[in-house]
Enzyme design. Structure first.
Site, PDB file in Angstrom:
ATOM      1  N   ILE A   1     -12.692  -0.648  -1.165  1.00 15.62           N
ATOM      2  CA  ILE A   1     -11.998  -1.167  -2.343  1.00 15.62           C
ATOM      3  C   ILE A   1     -12.216  -0.156  -3.459  1.00 15.62           C
ATOM      4  CG2 ILE A   1     -11.870  -3.070  -3.997  1.00 15.62           C
ATOM      5  CD1 ILE A   1     -11.025  -3.768  -1.112  1.00 15.62           C
TER       6      ILE A   1
ATOM      7  N   CYS B   1       0.817  -1.221   0.000  1.00 13.07           N
ATOM      8  CA  CYS B   1       0.000   0.000   0.000  1.00 13.07           C
ATOM      9  C   CYS B   1       0.845   1.263   0.000  1.00 13.07           C
ATOM     10  CB  CYS B   1      -0.922   0.017   1.207  1.00 13.07           C
ATOM     11  SG  CYS B   1      -1.558  -1.605   1.677  1.00 13.07           S
TER      12      CYS B   1
ATOM     13  N   HIS C   1      -9.012   4.225  -1.342  1.00 11.66           N
ATOM     14  CA  HIS C   1      -7.683   3.630  -1.177  1.00 11.66           C
ATOM     15  C   HIS C   1      -7.344   2.684  -2.328  1.00 11.66           C
ATOM     16  CE1 HIS C   1      -4.110   2.117   0.561  1.00 11.66           C
ATOM     17  NE2 HIS C   1      -4.615   1.143   1.311  1.00 11.66           N
TER      18      HIS C   1
ATOM     19  N   LYS D   1     -10.019   6.295   4.280  1.00 15.05           N
ATOM     20  CA  LYS D   1     -11.345   5.855   4.677  1.00 15.05           C
ATOM     21  C   LYS D   1     -12.439   6.365   3.747  1.00 15.05           C
ATOM     22  CE  LYS D   1     -14.960   4.472   6.712  1.00 15.05           C
ATOM     23  NZ  LYS D   1     -15.693   4.726   5.455  1.00 15.05           N
TER      24      LYS D   1
ATOM     25  N   CYS E   1     -13.438   0.864   8.066  1.00  8.87           N
ATOM     26  CA  CYS E   1     -12.546   0.279   7.062  1.00  8.87           C
ATOM     27  C   CYS E   1     -12.538   1.090   5.773  1.00  8.87           C
ATOM     28  CB  CYS E   1     -12.989  -1.145   6.735  1.00  8.87           C
ATOM     29  SG  CYS E   1     -13.187  -2.220   8.177  1.00  8.87           S
ATOM     30  N   SER E   2     -11.365   1.241   5.182  1.00  9.56           N
ATOM     31  CA  SER E   2     -11.275   1.900   3.879  1.00  9.56           C
ATOM     32  C   SER E   2     -11.899   1.001   2.815  1.00  9.56           C
ATOM     33  CB  SER E   2      -9.819   2.206   3.530  1.00  9.56           C
ATOM     34  OG  SER E   2      -9.035   1.023   3.509  1.00  9.56           O
TER      35      SER E   2
END
Length: 383
Positions: free
Chosen positions: A209, A85, A332, A328, A206-207
């Site tokens: 997809i 990442c 991402h 977030k 959670c970030s």
């Protein structure tokens, strides 16, 4: 070594971009950055592209050549940079070193990921963890960060509501960012009521997809005013490695790579955390927003949750945090994140961030993490 400046930046829309391909995403970002810099493709001397896993997400390797070919930029040398990442942040550092060394004068640095073209991206993302001791035992990134969150709550009394505030502040900022994946505000209650993913982390911790790309044009600082009236200067670029697996760490509430990269960056720049006006940090999960401001030195260890609860990380607070919406809410797309962070800081320092502008921002910091902290890259930028 020469000083380095940023003269052009861009970012595509982040989100589930079904109608645009991998190669078109990075080409769009690259062309917009070139236009922003006021140069032509023929002026480029090299390209560095951050990408984590095109081979798994879209079954395409050799992407540096693919991008140069599709953009009509051959025979310019193009290099892919991979650090999970943190691929984008490390690509930016590679471009900075190429300019600083005198090897090139005009460099494009890009980042791209197309993550929604597979049925389940989880196995691809899990390759950034320790395969033998983590991924193959069924551990996923939400569960790894959940362990870190649980330990932080146990050690320092961090509350579930404080974790939720990380997401709330990100979404408040993203609602002012038209290129964000989720440009909408949320409440603490909505975070706490969202689906459980890995206790204590819920869906809104959670970030997402995301698909997307971002690009930056670099040149020597002494030449920057030839291209733009608003150059942004690289004051420091630092990179550190850490253990890839959580079980090898003395303390899973601290990401040592962040600590070391931050200390090095502040030493190079000759400043400290109190001199930073705006930050973009790697908050792939809400707990990492808290860990980041602690490990970067903005607050003491254990006080990160309280900083979010008290509003210190709001745009008008002492530590203006992720005005883009962060991982977030901005999104991402793994390889693009580190570049998008730097692009946001450039817009902030130019005073071009619109409704999410941090007033008076003159010095900014970016923090990009690979995996759960196996890689950390910190950049400090100034007007």
């Amino acid at each position: 070594m020469r000083d380095v400046a940023i003269i052009g930046v861009s970012q595509t829309k982040f989100g589930e971009l079904w109608d645009i391909s991998f190669r078109d995403l990075i080409t769009e970002a690259g062309l917009e950055a070139i236009e922003d810099a006021g140069i032509g493709g023929a002026d480029l001397e090299a390209m560095y592209i951050g990408n984590m896993s095109a081979g798994l997400f879209i079954k395409q390797e050799h992407i540096a050549s693919l991008i140069a070919d599709h953009a009509g930029l051959t025979p310019i040398p193009a290099t892919r940079v991979e650090a999970a990442c943190a691929s984008g942040g490390l690509a930016l550092r590679s471009g900075i070193m190429a300019i600083a060394s005198g090897y090139h004068d005009i460099v494009l640095v890009g980042g791209v990921e197309k993550m929604t073209d597979v049925v389940d991206p989880t196995p691809a993302i899990a390759t950034a963890s320790d395969q033998e001791w983590e991924a193959q035992q069924g551990v996923t990134f939400p569960s790894l960060y959940a362990m870190m969150a649980r330990r932080h709550m146990y050690e320092y009394g961090t509350t579930r509501e404080q974790l939720a505030m990380v997401s709330v502040i990100n979404h408040e900022n993203a609602a002012r960012n038209p290129k964000a994946h989720f440009p909408m505000e949320i409440t603490v209650e909505q975070v706490l009521d969202s689906s459980m993913v890995a206790s204590p982390l819920r869906l809104l911790d959670c970030s997402p997809i995301s698909d997307g790309a971002s690009a930056i044009i670099l040149c020597p600082a002494e030449k920057a005013k030839e291209y733009t009236d608003t150059p942004v200067y690289v004051k420091a670029s630092a990179h550190a490695s850490g253990t890839i697996a959580l079980h090898d760490r003395k303390d899973i509430t601290r990401i040592d790579a962040t600590v070391h990269a931050a200390k090095k960056a502040f030493k190079i720049a000759g400043i400290g955390p109190k001199d930073i006006d705006v930050i973009e940090v790697h908050d792939c999960f809400s707990i990492n927003g808290i860990l980041a401001i602690e490990d970067l030195g903005f607050v003491k260890k254990g006080e990160g949750g309280l900083a979010f609860e008290e509003g210190l990380t709001c745009r008008d607070g002492d530590i203006p945090f992720n005005p883009s919406g962060g991982l977030k809410a901005r999104g991402h797309p793994l390889g693009a994140t580190g570049i998008a962070q730097a692009a946001e800081i450039v817009w902030q320092l130019r005073g071009e961030a619109g409704k999410r502008q941090v007033e008076g921002a003159e010095i900014g910091l970016t923090h990009n993490i690979g995996g759960t902290g196996g890689t950390a890259v910190v950049h400090i930028l100034s007007r």
